[in-house]
Each structure stands twice: as C-alpha cells, then as structure tokens.
Scaffold this active site. Structure first.
Site, PDB file in Angstrom:
ATOM      1  CD  GLU A 176      -4.057 -15.298  24.825  1.00 28.56           C
ATOM      2  OE1 GLU A 176      -4.663 -16.127  24.275  1.00 28.56           O
ATOM      3  OE2 GLU A 176      -3.009 -15.118  24.735  1.00 28.56           O
ATOM      4  CB  CYS A 213      -3.602 -11.972  25.490  1.00 31.72           C
ATOM      5  SG  CYS A 213      -4.992 -12.377  24.771  1.00 31.72           S
TER       6      CYS A 213
END
Length: 157
Positions: A57, A88
């Site tokens: 991510e 994330c």
C-alpha cells in the site's frame, strides 16, 4: 461485487504472487483513478528494500502520488489483498483515498476492522469508503500457502 472490482483485485493478487516468488510476504496493492486508469500496482518489498515500511500500500501510494504530481489521491480507489495494517490505514487516510477495497481479513495485524481500527478514531481526518472480503478466499490462500511453505523450508534446514 462488480466485474471491475474483481478485475482490479485479481491484478493486485498477481502483484502479490510476484512478491511471493521474490520471497516477500505476498500482499499486492493497486490504485486506480476515477476513470479506472491504473496509477500504481505494487507488492510488498520490505526484504528487498530492507525497509519495514515498504508495504504494498505504501509503495503504491508513493508511486501514484508521483505519477499525478500531488500528495492527495482524492478520487482514487485502492485495492489491496490484505486488510491494511495501522500504518497503511493511516497513510490511506492522509492520502485522502476515496475508496478502499481489501481481500482477506488480518486478525493479527489489521488496522481497519481489527487492532487499532484507525478509521473509528475521532482524530482520523479522512475515512475512506471501505469494503472488505473482495476475493477473500483467494487473497487468504496465497498468504496461507506462503507461510506454510516458509515453515516447511525452516523445518528442512
């Protein structure tokens, strides 16, 4: 679940598979803009880069921001094969990603539905639309197989 959601998640799964081949924990992430153009598709690279923040991510967010020349991904959608961790999830919020689709739940390290539940905090500045469980079985299986193989390799040493 739409055909587009399946297609994009399958591309994220392909990235996860590429990561597994390289010995990385198999998580893949893909970011698309509001018109369905792929801005970034990455897999975990923590081992390669010797960087504990090199989650799929994070790498995809960095690449997409560089591509559009702006630190906000306002009308973008992120597809990721595993529930994002707290780090994330926070980066997704900071990037102002509109929608988050993820595959498998992460009861140990997740930060969306598990653990810190980042988007439920009063101090969270932006909460994306969230839908989990997209191709959850396939997303979970690649991780289970990876760790099963890793344990077997360690036993064979």
């Amino acid at each position: 679940m739409t055909d587009h959601q399946n297609t994009f998640m399958r591309q994220a799964l392909q990235a996860a598979t590429e990561g597994a081949v390289r010995g990385e924990v198999p998580v893949g992430a893909l970011i698309v803009d509001s018109e369905g153009n792929i801005l970034a598709c990455r897999h975990n690279q923590g081992i390669l880069l010797k960087d504990p923040t090199a989650h799929a991510e994070m790498l995809a967010i960095r690449e997409a921001c560089q591509k559009i020349g702006y630190e906000r991904l306002i009308d973008c959608t992120l597809y990721v094969t595993l529930e994002p961790c707290a780090m994330c999830a926070t980066a997704i919020s900071f990037a102002r990603i509109k929608t988050l689709f993820y595959g498998a739940l992460d009861s140990k390290g997740g930060g969306v539905e598990h653990g810190s539940k980042v988007y439920t905090h009063r101090t969270c500045h932006h909460k994306p639309e969230v839908q989990g469980g997209i191709l959850a079985e396939e997303c979970g299986k690649i991780l289970q197989d990876f760790f099963k193989d890793l344990r077997k390799k360690r036993q064979d040493l």
